[in-house]
Design a protein around this motif. Structure first.
Motif, PDB file in Angstrom:
ATOM      1  N   GLY C  30       0.843  -1.174   0.000  1.00 16.70           N
ATOM      2  CA  GLY C  30       0.000   0.000   0.000  1.00 16.70           C
ATOM      3  C   GLY C  30       0.880   1.225   0.000  1.00 16.70           C
ATOM      4  N   VAL C  53      -3.349   7.665   2.309  1.00 14.71           N
ATOM      5  CA  VAL C  53      -4.755   7.335   2.077  1.00 14.71           C
ATOM      6  C   VAL C  53      -5.606   7.782   3.264  1.00 14.71           C
ATOM      7  N   HIS C  54      -5.220   8.894   3.857  1.00 18.14           N
ATOM      8  CA  HIS C  54      -6.004   9.437   4.957  1.00 18.14           C
ATOM      9  C   HIS C  54      -7.327   9.958   4.427  1.00 18.14           C
ATOM     10  N   ARG C  55      -8.423   9.471   5.002  1.00 19.88           N
ATOM     11  CA  ARG C  55      -9.728   9.885   4.494  1.00 19.88           C
ATOM     12  C   ARG C  55     -10.539  10.623   5.546  1.00 19.88           C
ATOM     13  N   ARG C  75     -14.230   0.244   5.864  1.00 23.08           N
ATOM     14  CA  ARG C  75     -13.092   0.770   5.095  1.00 23.08           C
ATOM     15  C   ARG C  75     -11.862   1.002   5.962  1.00 23.08           C
ATOM     16  N   TYR C  78      -9.714  -3.105   5.539  1.00 25.23           N
ATOM     17  CA  TYR C  78     -10.602  -3.729   4.563  1.00 25.23           C
ATOM     18  C   TYR C  78     -10.455  -5.232   4.495  1.00 25.23           C
ATOM     19  N   PRO C 371      -4.612   1.359   5.021  1.00 32.20           N
ATOM     20  CA  PRO C 371      -5.821   2.164   5.238  1.00 32.20           C
ATOM     21  C   PRO C 371      -6.201   2.255   6.709  1.00 32.20           C
ATOM     22  N   GLU C 372      -5.829   1.216   7.445  1.00 41.48           N
ATOM     23  CA  GLU C 372      -6.141   1.213   8.859  1.00 41.48           C
ATOM     24  C   GLU C 372      -5.280   2.235   9.603  1.00 41.48           C
ATOM     25  N   ASP C 374      -3.872   4.936   8.245  1.00 41.53           N
ATOM     26  CA  ASP C 374      -4.157   6.298   7.795  1.00 41.53           C
ATOM     27  C   ASP C 374      -5.566   6.762   8.172  1.00 41.53           C
ATOM     28  N   ARG C 375      -6.502   5.863   8.161  1.00 41.44           N
ATOM     29  CA  ARG C 375      -7.899   6.128   8.480  1.00 41.44           C
ATOM     30  C   ARG C 375      -8.539   7.265   7.694  1.00 41.44           C
TER      31      ARG C 375
END
Lengths: 155, 345, 375, 163
Positions: C30, C53-55, C75, C78, C371-372, C374-375
Motif C-alpha cells: 500500500g 490514504v487518509h480519508r 473501510r 478492509y 488504510p487502517e 491512515d484512516r
C-alpha cells in the motif's frame, strides 16, 4: 477486582478525581495537564498498579477545552484497564509529552498534534503524521472549517 | 543412418552457393565467406530469439499450472502468440533515457549483457556436425565470453542514476563474481576425466554421461548456474519485492527486451553446457543428435523454471555464505577427489 | 605525496545513501513510505511516512449517524472489516444499552472468524511474495476466494460487508450457507499443512525468517503492540480469552503463542491461528441457536450522553472504538484505535542494523495494513 | 588482407580505449575503457593464435579486475559523480617512468628481429601448463605471493581502523 483497583488508585492519588465508569473500567481525571507525566510514571512503575501499556491516546474537543484521553492497560492482564484524562487549554494548547515513558506515545502525540494542534512539550519530533506538512488548521477541532468539508443537511 | 532433417548438411551447400554468387558478382571469394559468416550469425540470432520465445511461453505456462491457474490463454491457441504480442509491444514502445542517467553507458548496457550471452551460443555443439564454430578451447571460450555480462549489468545499475538500480547492480556483481568460482571449479572435474577443453571431444568421450562420475560437480554446477543467471532463489539483483526491478528498473521498451532476452539466453547457454558436460550432449539412441541435445537442455531448463516458482529468495549475505562457505569448498573437494581417483586408477 | 586515507577520507568511506522505499513499492503493501538510511545494504535508520490514504474517517463520524457509520467502518481495515463493524457496534450498543440476541452473537463470531481466516490468508500469500516465493500467493488467494464467496452468499458483498447492525446482524444465514461453510472448513483443515510444505519446511524460508526482527515482550508492551505480533513474543494475550466478549467463552480454542519473538514466530502464530479460527467456525455451525438475529432498535437512534471504549481482537491485534456521545444521533467524537498504527511504530527499532532484504521480511511479518493506519 | 584490417581496427580500439582509460575523470568510464582495451588486446591475441591467452585475458581482466574495480567505484564516494581527485604532484616521476618504459619497449622491438610472417605455431596448453609447473615454477609462485600480499592489503584497508 474493580473495587480494589479503585481503592488502590484513591490511595496513590488522593487529590485526583476518580470515576468508576461501568462499561470500560475506572477513569482517573488529572486536575491539570502539567502533572500528567508524573501520574503516568507512577501508574507505570507502581508494582501494584502497573499500567505499563499505553493502548491508545487521543483527545476530545469539548468546545470549551480539549481533554486528553489515555487508555492504559496492564501488561500482565489486558482486561485490567484505566482511562486517564487531562484537560488542555484551548487558547494555549500545551501539555508535557509522554514519549519518554511509552514507545508508542511518540506517534500518538504526533497524531493528536496533527488533528487538534495540541503541542507536546519535550516531544522529540513533533510534526504532522497523517496530513501533509503544509496543511492548514487542525481538522478534529469542532471549529475547523474547510471548503472541502462536506456539509450534510438534516442529519 | 540418415535423418529426414540434417541441418548440418545444408550449410556447405549454402556456402558454395554464396561463394559462387560472389564470384559471379565480380567480388573476391572471401566475400562469399563473409556473407556465410553473417548468415550463421543471423541464423543464430533467429535461433536465439525463437528459443527465448519458446522458453518464455513455457515458463508462463508452467508457472501458471504450478500456481493453480492456466497462464496465457487469449492470444492465439492457448496463448501461443502471447509472446509475439509482447515482443511487438516492447519493440514499438518509446525508448527514453532518464535525466539522471549516464547516457552512453545507459544505452550500451543492455547490448553488452546480451552480446555476452549470445557469443557463448556460437560454440555450443548442437549435434555431431552442427556446431556454429568449432573451438578446441570451447569450454573456456564459453566461460570467458560470458564474463562481460557482469559489466553490462554493472553498467546498467550504475548508469541509471537510481538507487534501486545501483543496489541491484552491486548485488549482482558480488553474486556473479562469487558464483563464477564454484561454477568453474565444478567444471574442472569433467575436464580432468575427459582430458580436453574441446566440447566436441568431451561429448564424444562420454560412454556414460559424466553425471554418474560427477554427481557433486553437477549439483554444484546447477546451483551456481541458477545463481549466475540471477534466477530465483538467487534473484536478489532484481528482487522485485525489495528493489522493484533491480538493475533494470529504469529500462523500458527494446532495451528492456534485450535484458530479458539476455537472461533467457544465459539460461539456455548454461543449461546447454550442463547437458553437454554432464548429460552426454547430443548422444542418445533413435533420435537425431540435436533432438537429444535440445531435450536434455530442456530438462535442465525445466528445473530452472521449477526452482523459480517454488523457492523463496535468499538474502544477499546468505547467498555469499552459500557460495564461499559451502559450494566453493565442496567444488575443491570434488576436484581433489576426482584427481586422486584418476591418479590411483 | 598525498595519503589516500587522510586526504580523501570520503573516498574510502562507504557512502550512506537515503533510499525511499515507497510510497509506490511492491512490498510496502500500500502507500507506505519508508525513508531508509543505508550503509551499503545495512539499514542505519528507518522512518515510516504515511497518511497517503487518509480519508478523515474520525471526522466523518461526527457528521454521520451511528447507523450510517457502520458501513464506513468496513473501510478501516478492509481485510478484516467485520471486526471493525463489530467493535463499532459494540461501542454504540454499550452506550445505548442495546441487547443483542444470542443467535446474532453466534453469527457475529462466525463471520468474524471467517474474516480472520481470509485476512491471514492474504497475509500469508503476501509474506511469501515478500520473500520472493510467488506461488503461495496464488494458493492462498484461491482459498480466500472461497471465503469471499461465502460472504457474498451471506450479505451480497465480498469485502465491505456491512453485515452488522446495532442490536444484531442484518439477516439470518441463507439456507445453503451452513453446508457450504462446513465443506469449506473440511477442505481448509488440511491446508495449513500444504502451506507448511511450501513455506514452513523450506530451508530458505527458515533462514530468511529466523532470528530477524526480534521483538521482546518489553518493547512490544512499550509500543502497545497487540495481536499475533505480541503473541509471537510469547505473551498469551488474546481479548477473546482475557476479556471475553460476545459468546467466545462457549467455544473451545487455543490462544496461540510462540516464544521466540522473531519473524518466524509471528508467522507460525498466524498459520496456527487460522486452524483455531476454523475450529471456532465449525463449533459455531454445530451449536447455532434458534431465534431472532436482531433486536428491536429505533430507526432514529438517539444515544444518551456518555462515552465508551470497546475493543475486539481483530486479525491484527486490538481494534477499538472510543465513542463520546452528546445525546444526539451523531457521535461527538469517534476515535478509532487501530492495531497496525502501534504495530508499525515498532518497525524503526526492529529494522535497525538489518539488511534491506530483511526490512521487507520484517515489515511483512508485522502484517500492517495501510488504510487502517491512515484512516 | 582481412587480418590486417582486423589488426588495425583492434589496435585503434585498444589505443582509443587506453586514452579514455587514462584521461577520463569519471572512474567508471575509465574502468570501462580498461575493459574495452582488454577485449581489444584479447582480439589481437586471437589474431596471433594465442587463443588460450586471449581467453584468460578476458576471463581475468574483464571478468575479475574490471568488475571488482566497478564494484569498488560503486561502493565508495558519490556514485552520481565518481570523479578522481586531481593529482599532478607525481608529474615528473610518472612521466619519467612512462618514458623509461617507452624506451624499453621500443628497444626490445628494435633489437628483436620480427619474423616476416609473425604467426607463431599454436602452443598446446599441456605444454604451457607443464612449463609453468617445471621451468617457470619460481616466477609463477612469486607472482602468487604478490597476489597474496595484495589480498592481505585489501583486507587490511577494507577492515578499517575501528576493529
Amino acid at each position: 477486582m474493580a473495587e480494589t483497583l479503585i481503592d488502590n488508585l484513591r490511595k496513590t492519588f488522593p487529590q485526583a478525581e476518580i470515576q468508576a465508569t461501568t462499561s470500560f473500567g475506572p477513569a482517573l481525571i488529572c486536575s491539570s495537564g502539567a502533572d500528567l507525566p508524573e501520574v503516568c510514571r507512577i501508574l507505570k512503575t507502581d508494582p501494584v498498579l502497573g499500567f505499563d501499556v499505553l493502548e491508545d491516546q487521543t483527545a476530545v474537543d469539548t468546545g470549551t477545552q480539549f481533554m486528553l484521553v489515555l487508555h492504559l492497560v496492564c501488561s500482565r492482564e489486558i482486561s485490567v484497564r484505566l482511562t486517564v484524562k487531562a484537560p488542555v487549554e484551548r487558547e494555549k494548547p500545551e501539555i508535557p509529552t509522554l514519549a519518554f515513558l511509552f514507545g508508542c506515545a511518540d506517534w500518538y502525540e504526533r497524531e493528536i498534534y496533527d488533528m487538534f494542534g495540541i503541542k507536546f512539550k519535550g516531544h522529540p519530533d513533533l510534526c504532522r503524521i497523517l496530513l501533509p506538512e503544509e496543511w492548514q488548521g487542525y481538522p478534529l477541532r469542532k471549529d475547523y472549517a474547510d471548503d472541502k468539508l462536506l456539509k450534510r443537511p438534516g442529519v | 543412418m540418415r535423418y529426414l532433417f540434417a541441418p548440418a548438411e545444408l550449410f556447405p551447400i549454402l556456402l558454395e552457393g554464396l561463394r559462387g554468387l560472389a564470384v559471379w558478382a565480380g567480388l573476391p571469394v572471401m566475400a562469399g565467406d563473409w556473407a556465410g559468416a553473417a548468415l550463421v550469425m543471423f541464423g543464430l540470432f533467429a535461433f536465439c530469439a525463437l528459443t527465448v520465445m519458446v522458453l518464455v511461453y513455457a515458463e508462463r505456462k508452467i508457472a501458471g499450472h504450478m500456481q493453480a491457474r492456466i497462464g496465457p490463454m487469449r492470444v492465439g491457441w492457448h496463448g501461443v502468440l502471447q509472446v509475439i504480442a509482447d515482443t511487438i509491444k516492447l519493440i514499438v514502445k518509446e525508448t527514453w533515457v532518464p535525466g539522471s542517467a549516464d547516457r552512453w553507458v545507459y544505452r550500451c548496457a543492455p547490448y553488452v549483457v546480451f552480446t555476452a550471452g549470445f557469443l557463448a551460443l556460437i560454440a555450443l555443439p548442437l549435434d555431431r556436425d552442427l556446431t556454429p564454430v568449432h573451438l578446441n578451447l570451447g569450454l573456456i571460450y564459453i566461460v570467458a565470453v560470458g564474463t562481460p555480462g557482469v559489466i553490462g549489468i554493472l553498467m546498467a545499475g550504475w548508469s541509471s542514476g537510481n538507487k534501486y538500480s545501483l543496489i541491484g547492480g552491486m548485488r549482482s556483481a558480488a553474486q556473479m563474481i562469487s558464483y563464477e568460482v564454484p561454477l568453474l571449479i565444478s567444471l574442472m572435474g569433467v575436464v580432468m576425466i575427459s582430458g580436453t577443453l574441446d566440447l566436441h571431444m568431451i561429448v564424444e568421450s562420454q560412454r556414460v554421461p559424466y553425471i554418474i562420475f560427477q554427481p557433486l560437480g553437477f549439483l554444484i554446477f546447477l546451483i551456481s548456474a541458477v545463481a549466475e543467471t540471477n534466477r530465483n532463489p538467487f534473484d536478489i539483483p532484481e528482487a522485485e519485492s525489495e528493489l522493484t526491478a533491480g538493475f533494470h528498473t529504469e529500462y523500458g521498451g527494446i532495451r528492456f527486451a534485450y535484458f530479458f532476452l539476455a537472461e533467457y539466453v544465459n539460461m539456455f547457454v548454461l543449461s546447454a553446457l550442463a547437458a553437454t558436460l554432464f548429460l552426454g550432449g547430443w548422444q542418445g539412441p533413435w533420435f537425431p543428435g540435436w533432438v537429444w541435445f535440445l531435450a536434455k537442455t530442456g530438462a535442465i531448463l525445466f528445473l530452472f523454471i521449477w526452482f523459480r516458482w517454488t523457492f523463496p529468495r535468499f538474502r544477499a549475505d546468505q547467498l555469499m555464505d552459500l557460495s564461499w562457505k559451502i559450494l566453493t569448498p565442496l567444488a575443491f573437494l570434488n576436484l581433489l577427489a576426482t584427481g586422486l581417483i584418476l591418479v590411483l586408477l | 605525496m598525498r595519503n589516500l586515507e587522510t586526504d580523501y577520507p570520503e573516498a574510502l568511506k562507504t557512502e550512506e545513501i537515503t533510499l525511499n522505499m515507497g510510497p509506490q513499492h511492491p512490498s510496502t503493501h500500500g502507500a507506505l513510505r519508508l525513508i531508509l538510511r543505508l550503509d551499503g545494504e545495512r539499514v542505519v535508520s528507518a522512518r515510516p511516512d504515511f497518511g497517503y490514504v487518509h480519508r478523515g474517517l474520525e471526522k466523518m463520524a461526527e457528521s454521520l449517524s451511528y447507523v450510517q457509520y457502520i458501513h464506513i467502518t468496513d473501510r478501516i481495515d478492509y481485510l478484516s472489516s467485520i471486526m471493525n463493524e463489530w467493535s463499532f457496534c459494540l461501542a454504540a450498543e454499550a452506550l445505548a444499552g442495546i441487547e443483542v440476541p444470542r443467535k446474532a452473537e453466534y453469527l457475529r463470531v462466525l463471520t468474524a472468524e471467517l474474516c480472520r481466516i481470509s485476512s491471514h490468508l492474504v497475509w500469508l500469500g503476501a509474506m511469501g511474495m515478500d520473500l520472493g516465493a510467488f506461488t503461495p500467493l496464488t494458493y492462498t488467494f484461491r482459498e480466500r476466494e472461497m471465503v469471499l464467496e461465502l460472504f457474498d452468499l451471506l450479505c451480497g458483498q465480498r469485502m465491505t460487508f456491512n453485515y452488522f447492525r446495532l442490536g444484531g446482524v442484518v439477516r439470518d444465514l441463507p439456507p445453503e450457507f451452513t453446508k457450504q461453510t462446513q465443506a469449506f472448513i473440511k477442505y481448509f483443515e488440511r491446508l495449513p499443512d500444504i502451506y507448511d510444505q511450501l513455506l514452513s519446511d523450506n530451508p530458505i524460508f527458515l533462514i530468511r525468517m529466523r532470528d530477524i526482527g526480534h521483538l521482546s515482550p518489553a518493547t512490544a508492551h512499550s509500543h502497545a503492540v497487540t495481536g499475533p505480533n505480541l503473541r509471537g513474543s510469547g505473551v498469551a494475550q488474546d481479548l477473546r480469552r482475557c476479556e471475553p466478549y460476545s459468546v467466545y467463552p462457549d467455544f473451545d480454542f487455543q490462544v496461540v503463542t510462540c516464544q521466540e519473538g522473531d519473524a518466524l514466530a509471528r508467522y507460525r502464530v498466524r498459520v496456527e491461528e487460522m486452524r483455531q479460527s476454523a475450529r471456532i467456525v465449525a463449533q459455531v455451525l454445530e451449536g447455532l441457536p434458534e431465534g431472532e438475529v436482531r433486536s428491536k432498535v429505533p430507526r432514529v437512534l438517539k444515544i444518551p450522553p456518555g462515552e465508551a471504549y470497546v475493543r475486539v481482537e481483530s486479525s491484527r491485534g486490538i481494534q477499538g472504538f472510543y465513542l463520546v456521545s452528546d445525546g444526539s444521533v451523531k457521535p461527538a467524537r469517534c476515535r478509532i484505535r487501530v492495531p497496525s498504527f502501534a504495530n508499525l511504530s515498532v518497525l524503526p527499532q526492529l529494522v535497525k542494523g538489518v539488511k534491506v532484504a530483511d526490512v521487507v521480511a520484517i515489515l511483512g511479518s508485522l502484517d500492517i495494513i495501510i488504510p487502517e493506519i491512515d484512516r | 588482407m582481412a587480418t590486417i584490417i582486423g589488426f588495425y581496427l583492434l589496435a585503434l580500439l585498444a589505443i582509443g580505449a587506453g586514452i579514455l582509460l587514462v584521461s577520463s575523470r569519471n572512474l567508471l568510464h575509465a574502468l570501462l575503457g580498461l575493459a574495452v582495451a582488454s577485449l581489444a588486446v584479447a582480439g589481437l591475441m586471437l589474431g596471433l593464435r594465442a587463443e588460450f591467452l586471449a581467453l584468460v585475458l578476458v576471463l581475468i581482466y574483464v571478468g575479475a579486475v574490471v568488475v571488482l574495480g566497478v564494484f569498488a567505484v560503486m561502493l565508495t564516494g558519490h556514485f552520481e559523480k565518481a570523479v578522481l581527485p586531481p593529482s599532478n604532484e607525481l608529474k615528473i616521476l610518472g612521466g619519467g617512468t612512462a618514458l623509461a618504459l617507452l624506451v624499453l619497449i621500443t628497444g626490445v622491438i628494435l633489437i628483436q628481429p620480427l619474423a616476416p610472417d609473425a604467426v607463431p605455431a599454436q602452443v598446446p596448453i599441456q605444454k604451457l601448463g607443464a612449463l609453468l609447473m617445471t621451468d617457470y615454477v619460481l616466477p609463477f609462485e612469486l607472482v602468487s605471493v604478490l597476489l597474496l600480499a595484495a589480498l592481505v592489503g585489501a583486507i587490511v584497508i577494507a577492515r578499517g581502523k575501528e576493529d
